[in-house]
Design an enzyme around this catalytic site. Structure first.
Site, PDB file in Angstrom:
ATOM      1  N   ASP A  39     -36.027 -13.410   9.589  1.00 28.51           N
ATOM      2  CA  ASP A  39     -35.985 -14.106   8.298  1.00 28.51           C
ATOM      3  C   ASP A  39     -36.465 -13.151   7.217  1.00 28.51           C
ATOM      4  O   ASP A  39     -37.233 -12.216   7.479  1.00 28.51           O
ATOM      5  CB  ASP A  39     -36.891 -15.347   8.339  1.00 28.51           C
ATOM      6  CG  ASP A  39     -36.522 -16.380   7.279  1.00 28.51           C
ATOM      7  OD1 ASP A  39     -35.914 -17.407   7.634  1.00 28.51           O
ATOM      8  OD2 ASP A  39     -36.841 -16.153   6.084  1.00 28.51           O
ATOM      9  N   ASP A  65     -33.521  -9.031   5.689  1.00 30.96           N
ATOM     10  CA  ASP A  65     -32.684  -9.546   4.607  1.00 30.96           C
ATOM     11  C   ASP A  65     -31.250  -9.350   5.077  1.00 30.96           C
ATOM     12  O   ASP A  65     -30.785  -8.208   5.195  1.00 30.96           O
ATOM     13  CB  ASP A  65     -32.957  -8.771   3.306  1.00 30.96           C
ATOM     14  CG  ASP A  65     -32.060  -9.236   2.169  1.00 30.96           C
ATOM     15  OD1 ASP A  65     -31.105  -9.999   2.420  1.00 30.96           O
ATOM     16  OD2 ASP A  65     -32.312  -8.815   1.024  1.00 30.96           O
ATOM     17  N   VAL A  66     -30.558 -10.456   5.353  1.00 37.16           N
ATOM     18  CA  VAL A  66     -29.226 -10.335   5.976  1.00 37.16           C
ATOM     19  C   VAL A  66     -28.217  -9.609   5.088  1.00 37.16           C
ATOM     20  O   VAL A  66     -27.187  -9.131   5.575  1.00 37.16           O
ATOM     21  CB  VAL A  66     -28.639 -11.715   6.383  1.00 37.16           C
ATOM     22  CG1 VAL A  66     -29.438 -12.347   7.514  1.00 37.16           C
ATOM     23  CG2 VAL A  66     -28.512 -12.658   5.193  1.00 37.16           C
ATOM     24  N   ASN A  89     -27.274 -17.741  10.797  1.00 35.43           N
ATOM     25  CA  ASN A  89     -27.546 -19.022  10.136  1.00 35.43           C
ATOM     26  C   ASN A  89     -28.091 -18.876   8.722  1.00 35.43           C
ATOM     27  O   ASN A  89     -27.983 -19.811   7.926  1.00 35.43           O
ATOM     28  CB  ASN A  89     -28.559 -19.778  11.029  1.00 35.43           C
ATOM     29  CG  ASN A  89     -29.231 -20.920  10.321  1.00 35.43           C
ATOM     30  OD1 ASN A  89     -28.624 -21.966  10.119  1.00 35.43           O
ATOM     31  ND2 ASN A  89     -30.484 -20.711   9.895  1.00 35.43           N
ATOM     32  N   TYR A 155     -21.118 -21.571  -3.597  1.00 35.75           N
ATOM     33  CA  TYR A 155     -21.576 -21.948  -2.260  1.00 35.75           C
ATOM     34  C   TYR A 155     -20.393 -22.408  -1.403  1.00 35.75           C
ATOM     35  O   TYR A 155     -20.205 -21.943  -0.276  1.00 35.75           O
ATOM     36  CB  TYR A 155     -22.640 -23.048  -2.368  1.00 35.75           C
ATOM     37  CG  TYR A 155     -23.160 -23.515  -1.029  1.00 35.75           C
ATOM     38  CD1 TYR A 155     -24.053 -22.719  -0.303  1.00 35.75           C
ATOM     39  CD2 TYR A 155     -22.760 -24.727  -0.472  1.00 35.75           C
ATOM     40  CE1 TYR A 155     -24.538 -23.141   0.936  1.00 35.75           C
ATOM     41  CE2 TYR A 155     -23.238 -25.148   0.757  1.00 35.75           C
ATOM     42  CZ  TYR A 155     -24.126 -24.351   1.463  1.00 35.75           C
ATOM     43  OH  TYR A 155     -24.602 -24.759   2.684  1.00 35.75           O
ATOM     44  N   LYS A 159     -18.795 -20.562   2.026  1.00 34.80           N
ATOM     45  CA  LYS A 159     -18.752 -21.199   3.346  1.00 34.80           C
ATOM     46  C   LYS A 159     -17.311 -21.320   3.846  1.00 34.80           C
ATOM     47  O   LYS A 159     -17.050 -21.253   5.051  1.00 34.80           O
ATOM     48  CB  LYS A 159     -19.437 -22.570   3.286  1.00 34.80           C
ATOM     49  CG  LYS A 159     -20.954 -22.482   3.033  1.00 34.80           C
ATOM     50  CD  LYS A 159     -21.670 -21.756   4.164  1.00 34.80           C
ATOM     51  CE  LYS A 159     -23.177 -21.767   4.007  1.00 34.80           C
ATOM     52  NZ  LYS A 159     -23.873 -21.131   5.134  1.00 34.80           N
TER      53      LYS A 159
HETATM   54  P1  NAD Z   1     -33.638 -23.581   4.650  1.00 31.54           P
HETATM   55  O1  NAD Z   1     -33.769 -23.205   3.226  1.00 31.54           O
HETATM   56  O2  NAD Z   1     -34.568 -24.591   5.225  1.00 31.54           O
HETATM   57  O3  NAD Z   1     -33.663 -22.289   5.573  1.00 31.54           O
HETATM   58  C1  NAD Z   1     -32.982 -21.112   5.220  1.00 31.54           C
HETATM   59  C2  NAD Z   1     -33.753 -19.924   5.762  1.00 31.54           C
HETATM   60  O4  NAD Z   1     -32.985 -18.754   5.474  1.00 31.54           O
HETATM   61  C3  NAD Z   1     -35.116 -19.747   5.114  1.00 31.54           C
HETATM   62  O5  NAD Z   1     -36.119 -19.542   6.082  1.00 31.54           O
HETATM   63  C4  NAD Z   1     -34.938 -18.521   4.231  1.00 31.54           C
HETATM   64  O6  NAD Z   1     -36.133 -17.747   4.065  1.00 31.54           O
HETATM   65  C5  NAD Z   1     -33.873 -17.752   4.994  1.00 31.54           C
HETATM   66  N1  NAD Z   1     -33.130 -16.801   4.158  1.00 31.54           N
HETATM   67  C6  NAD Z   1     -32.690 -16.975   2.890  1.00 31.54           C
HETATM   68  N2  NAD Z   1     -32.121 -15.854   2.444  1.00 31.54           N
HETATM   69  C7  NAD Z   1     -32.203 -14.950   3.451  1.00 31.54           C
HETATM   70  C8  NAD Z   1     -31.796 -13.600   3.595  1.00 31.54           C
HETATM   71  N3  NAD Z   1     -31.205 -12.936   2.587  1.00 31.54           N
HETATM   72  N4  NAD Z   1     -32.033 -12.985   4.763  1.00 31.54           N
HETATM   73  C9  NAD Z   1     -32.644 -13.628   5.783  1.00 31.54           C
HETATM   74  N5  NAD Z   1     -33.067 -14.897   5.697  1.00 31.54           N
HETATM   75  C10 NAD Z   1     -32.843 -15.556   4.541  1.00 31.54           C
HETATM   76  O7  NAD Z   1     -32.138 -24.107   4.755  1.00 31.54           O
HETATM   77  P2  NAD Z   1     -31.254 -24.703   5.951  1.00 31.54           P
HETATM   78  O8  NAD Z   1     -30.691 -25.963   5.465  1.00 31.54           O
HETATM   79  O9  NAD Z   1     -31.952 -24.668   7.245  1.00 31.54           O
HETATM   80  O10 NAD Z   1     -30.059 -23.646   5.925  1.00 31.54           O
HETATM   81  C11 NAD Z   1     -29.602 -22.943   7.062  1.00 31.54           C
HETATM   82  C12 NAD Z   1     -28.099 -22.811   6.973  1.00 31.54           C
HETATM   83  O11 NAD Z   1     -27.512 -24.101   7.011  1.00 31.54           O
HETATM   84  C13 NAD Z   1     -27.603 -22.151   5.677  1.00 31.54           C
HETATM   85  O12 NAD Z   1     -26.568 -21.257   5.981  1.00 31.54           O
HETATM   86  C14 NAD Z   1     -27.052 -23.339   4.890  1.00 31.54           C
HETATM   87  O13 NAD Z   1     -26.047 -22.958   3.984  1.00 31.54           O
HETATM   88  C15 NAD Z   1     -26.513 -24.194   6.014  1.00 31.54           C
HETATM   89  N6  NAD Z   1     -26.297 -25.602   5.672  1.00 31.54           N
HETATM   90  C16 NAD Z   1     -27.328 -26.393   5.264  1.00 31.54           C
HETATM   91  C17 NAD Z   1     -27.088 -27.712   4.931  1.00 31.54           C
HETATM   92  C18 NAD Z   1     -28.178 -28.646   4.457  1.00 31.54           C
HETATM   93  O14 NAD Z   1     -27.869 -29.714   3.912  1.00 31.54           O
HETATM   94  N7  NAD Z   1     -29.445 -28.300   4.649  1.00 31.54           N
HETATM   95  C19 NAD Z   1     -25.778 -28.218   5.019  1.00 31.54           C
HETATM   96  C20 NAD Z   1     -24.758 -27.387   5.441  1.00 31.54           C
HETATM   97  C21 NAD Z   1     -25.027 -26.074   5.784  1.00 31.54           C
END
Ligand code: NAD
Length: 259
Positions: A39, A65-66, A89, A155, A159
């Site tokens: 992360d 940092d991805v 993810n 966004y 996706k």
């Molecule tokens: P979250 O914000 O709880 O977790 C995201 C994590 O990614 C965090 O720990 C953050 O520090 C990390 N992150 C952010 N930028 C980064 C980078 N450049 N390098 C490495 N790590 C990084 O959010 P989440 O909901 O768990 O999101 C996870 C995935 O699920 C994302 O791809 C998001 O688009 C997708 N998603 C989420 C939802 C929703 O409603 N929560 C819906 C559809 C898809």
């Protein structure tokens, strides 16, 4: 809850410190995998690893940092080299219509959500092919790719790009036993929603749960947002032998949002 057995396998999870990534790290570690939890948030991922170590679970934290190519090279020179399961993810949200999205916003969203997955796939494929091992990759997409999102154009487009990338990568990797699938969640109760607008809505409605419930009532036929653990279970399925004949697939898990 479905039970999995990943004993003897090594998994890399990105975006591991929070939400879906964190729930996936926990699922994999409980199921016996050695997990590299990567992360950008160094403190949060270190805390997660320490917490799980207290429970006797093998989780190695890594700062990544991805969107940063050199960071991927470092990760695969170290703990990720042994991985055969990959959960790409990490992602960021951005709320903005066409007028409210700058080119810098667009590039930032694509850098994390698309460059990050492209780099992860490239390194995972190279590592598995070098070792002559099969592997499974799961990418976190979004149901937002399947429905017009005028208020989140960058966004949703980012996706949508992942669905094509996953299909192409799946065909590329098939002969080497590398499966690539995508999970596309609808609304999930995680920190990604924590914008000032959401905080104001939650304050007005008496809490985050009420705000999530109100958003779900508006557009999700099942009437609720998902828990992160439900998405982790879908990811677990896509990593497990139960999905052995799936590659290039999108597993839509959206409570009917796209219907
Ligand atoms: P979250 O914000 O709880 O977790 C995201 C994590 O990614 C965090 O720990 C953050 O520090 C990390 N992150 C952010 N930028 C980064 C980078 N450049 N390098 C490495 N790590 C990084 O959010 P989440 O909901 O768990 O999101 C996870 C995935 O699920 C994302 O791809 C998001 O688009 C997708 N998603 C989420 C939802 C929703 O409603 N929560 C819906 C559809 C898809």
């Amino acid at each position: 809850m479905q039970s999995f057995d990943f004993t003897g396998q090594t998994a890399l999870v990105t975006g591991a410190a929070s939400g879906i990534g964190r729930a996936t790290v926990e699922l994999l570690a409980v199921a016996g995998a050695r997990v590299v939890a990567a992360d950008i948030n160094q403190g949060a991922v270190a805390c997660l690893a320490a917490e799980l170590a207290d429970c006797g679970l093998a989780v190695e934290p890594a700062v990544l940092d991805v969107a940063e190519p050199d960071a991927w090279t470092r990760l695969f020179a170290g703990p990720a080299a042994a991985a055969d399961l990959f959960v790409l993810n990490a992602g960021i949200a951005h709320a903005g219509d066409l007028a409210g999205t700058t080119l810098a916003d667009w590039r930032e969203v694509f850098a994390v959500n698309c460059d990050g997955v492209f780099l992860g796939l490239s390194h995972a494929f190279a590592s598995l092919r070098r070792a002559g091992r099969p592997g499974r990759v799961v990418v976190t997409g979004s149901a937002a790719a399947r429905k017009a999102q005028p208020a989140a154009i960058a966004y949703a487009a980012s996706k949508a790009a992942l669905e094509s990338l996953v299909r192409s990568a799946a065909k590329d990797g098939a002969a080497d036993g590398i499966a690539v699938n995508l999970v596309a969640p609808g609304g999930v109760k995680t920190a990604i929603w924590d914008s000032p607008g959401f905080a104001a809505m939650a304050a007005e409605m008496g809490g985050r749960e009420s705000a999530f419930a109100a958003m779900a009532r508006a557009e999700t036929p099942l009437g609720r947002f998902a828990e992160a653990e439900e998405v982790a279970a879908a990811i677990g399925f896509l990593l497990s032998p139960a999905s052995a004949f799936m590659t290039g697939a999108t597993l839509l898990q959206d409570g009917g949002y796209t219907l």
